[in-house]
Design an enzyme around this catalytic site. Structure first.
Site, mmCIF file in Angstrom:
data_model
loop_
_atom_site.group_PDB
_atom_site.id
_atom_site.type_symbol
_atom_site.label_atom_id
_atom_site.label_comp_id
_atom_site.label_asym_id
_atom_site.label_seq_id
_atom_site.Cartn_x
_atom_site.Cartn_y
_atom_site.Cartn_z
ATOM 1 N N ASP A 29 -6.249 -20.143 28.557
ATOM 2 C CA ASP A 29 -6.161 -22.095 27.865
ATOM 3 C C ASP A 29 -4.999 -23.106 27.504
ATOM 4 O O ASP A 29 -4.474 -23.692 26.659
ATOM 5 C CB ASP A 29 -7.533 -22.452 26.609
ATOM 6 C CG ASP A 29 -8.947 -21.872 27.133
ATOM 7 O OD1 ASP A 29 -9.152 -21.337 28.676
ATOM 8 O OD2 ASP A 29 -9.414 -21.634 26.161
ATOM 9 N N LYS A 133 -14.073 -21.659 32.192
ATOM 10 C CA LYS A 133 -15.219 -21.741 31.057
ATOM 11 C C LYS A 133 -15.419 -21.681 30.372
ATOM 12 O O LYS A 133 -14.709 -23.668 29.796
ATOM 13 C CB LYS A 133 -14.402 -20.117 30.163
ATOM 14 C CG LYS A 133 -13.218 -20.717 29.609
ATOM 15 C CD LYS A 133 -12.553 -19.304 28.962
ATOM 16 C CE LYS A 133 -11.903 -19.710 28.530
ATOM 17 N NZ LYS A 133 -11.801 -20.525 26.638
ATOM 18 N N CYS A 166 -10.135 -19.080 21.035
ATOM 19 C CA CYS A 166 -10.290 -18.764 22.364
ATOM 20 C C CYS A 166 -9.693 -16.964 22.986
ATOM 21 O O CYS A 166 -10.491 -16.270 23.422
ATOM 22 C CB CYS A 166 -9.992 -19.954 23.076
ATOM 23 S SG CYS A 166 -11.292 -21.274 23.284
HETATM 24 N N1 TIU Z 1 -8.556 -22.659 23.804
HETATM 25 C C1 TIU Z 1 -9.577 -23.139 22.871
HETATM 26 O O1 TIU Z 1 -9.155 -21.874 21.457
HETATM 27 N N2 TIU Z 1 -10.184 -23.511 22.208
HETATM 28 C C2 TIU Z 1 -9.756 -24.424 20.646
HETATM 29 O O2 TIU Z 1 -11.280 -24.916 20.773
HETATM 30 N N3 TIU Z 1 -9.549 -23.347 20.067
HETATM 31 C C3 TIU Z 1 -9.335 -24.516 18.816
HETATM 32 O O3 TIU Z 1 -8.633 -23.566 17.808
HETATM 33 N N4 TIU Z 1 -9.798 -25.452 18.245
#
Ligand code: TIU
Length: 224
Positions: A29, A133, A166
Site C-alpha cells: 500500500d 485488496k 495493513c
Molecule cells: N494500508 C493501510 O495501512 N491502511 C490504513 O488504513 N492504514 C491506516 O493506518 N489508517
C-alpha cells in the site's frame, strides 16, 4: 550470491535464514492516498509526512530485488468505483471525508483514481503483480496466496504502510498460511510512532510469534 543459497541475517528475535529465490518482496500500500496530502490518510486525520521516510529504503530494497531477478509484488488498498465491495461499516469510518468521496487526488481509495495509485518512486514494473485488496490484509479476498504458491514463494519480506494496520494484518495472515515473514523496520511506517514501535515489538515477541524484525541495510549487505 547464488539465489538458491540460504543466507542468514541478523534479526530479532533471532537470525533470519532465507533463500532469495523463494523469498518475495511484498510492498504494501505505498499509495498516494496514504503518503501524499489530500488522500485517505489525511482524511482520517493523519499527518502523511510521517510515512515518507520509508520511501528511500524501499527504493533501495526494490532496486536490489529487481537487479537479482527476485520476486516482487505490490498491494493497493481500494474499492470498486460502484462501492459494491465496500462494507457499510468501513464506509462509515473517517472524519472529513470517507472512502468514495471526491478529493484532490480523485475519489478516495477508489481503483483507477490518482490517489489509489502507487507513488511514482515505487511504481511497479509490468511483470510485478499488483494485488488490489478491499481489506487491510493482503490475503483476504485476493489471489495473493495462489500467486505466491504458483511461484514457489515460501518466505516474505514485508514492507510498506502502515506498520500496525495493513502491514501487521498482512504479516498475521501470511504467518497463518505458513510463510516466514521478515519486516525491515526502516521500510515500514506509521502515522503514530508509538504504534509503529509496539507493532514491531508484537511481531517479534514470544520467540517471533508472527515473524522477524531487521533493517534493510542488513538485507542489502547479505544480497549485494
Ligand atoms: N494500508 C493501510 O495501512 N491502511 C490504513 O488504513 N492504514 C491506516 O493506518 N489508517
Amino acid at each position: 550470491m547464488n539465489p538458491t543459497d540460504t543466507l542468514s541475517i541478523e534479526a530479532e528475535p533471532y537470525a533470519f535464514a532465507f533463500t532469495p529465490a523463494t523469498c518475495a518482496l511484498l510492498i504494501v500500500d505505498m499509495q498516494r492516498d496514504f503518503l501524499e496530502p489530500g488522500g485517505f490518510g489525511e482524511a482520517l486525520g493523519n499527518d502523511v509526512s510521517r510515512l515518507r521516510r520509508t520511501i528511500a529504503p524501499n527504493q533501495r530494497l526494490l532496486a536490489t530485488w529487481r537487479a537479482l531477478g527476485l520476486t516482487v509484488l505490490h498491494t493497493r488498498e481500494g474499492h470498486r468505483p460502484d462501492l459494491s465491495d465496500l462494507p457499510p461499516a468501513k464506509k462509515a469510518r473517517g472524519r472529513s471525508a470517507t472512502i468514495g468521496d471526491p478529493g484532490p487526488m480523485g475519489r478516495i481509495l477508489i481503483r483507477g483514481e490518482r490517489g489509489h495509485d502507487i507513488i511514482p518512486e515505487l511504481a511497479p514494473l509490468p511483470d510485478e503483480p499488483v494485488i488490489d485488496k478491499p481489506g487491510k490484509g493482503a490475503f483476504w479476498a485476493t489471489d495473493l496466496h495462489a500467486i505466491l504458491k504458483n511461484r514457489g514463494v515460501r518466505q516474505l519480506v514485508v514492507t510498506g504502510v502502515t506498520t500496525e494496520v495493513c502491514v501487521h494484518t498482512t504479516v498475521r495472515e501470511a504467518n497463518d498460511r505458513g510463510y516466514d515473514c521478515l519486516v525491515p523496520s526502516d521500510c515500514v511506517g506509521s502515522y503514530f510512532p508509538e504504534f509503529h514501535a509496539v507493532g514491531l515489538a508484537m511481531i517479534k515477541a514470544q520467540g517471533g510469534i508472527f515473524g522477524w524484525i531487521s533493517h534493510s541495510e542488513k538485507l542489502l549487505a547479505a544480497l549485494n
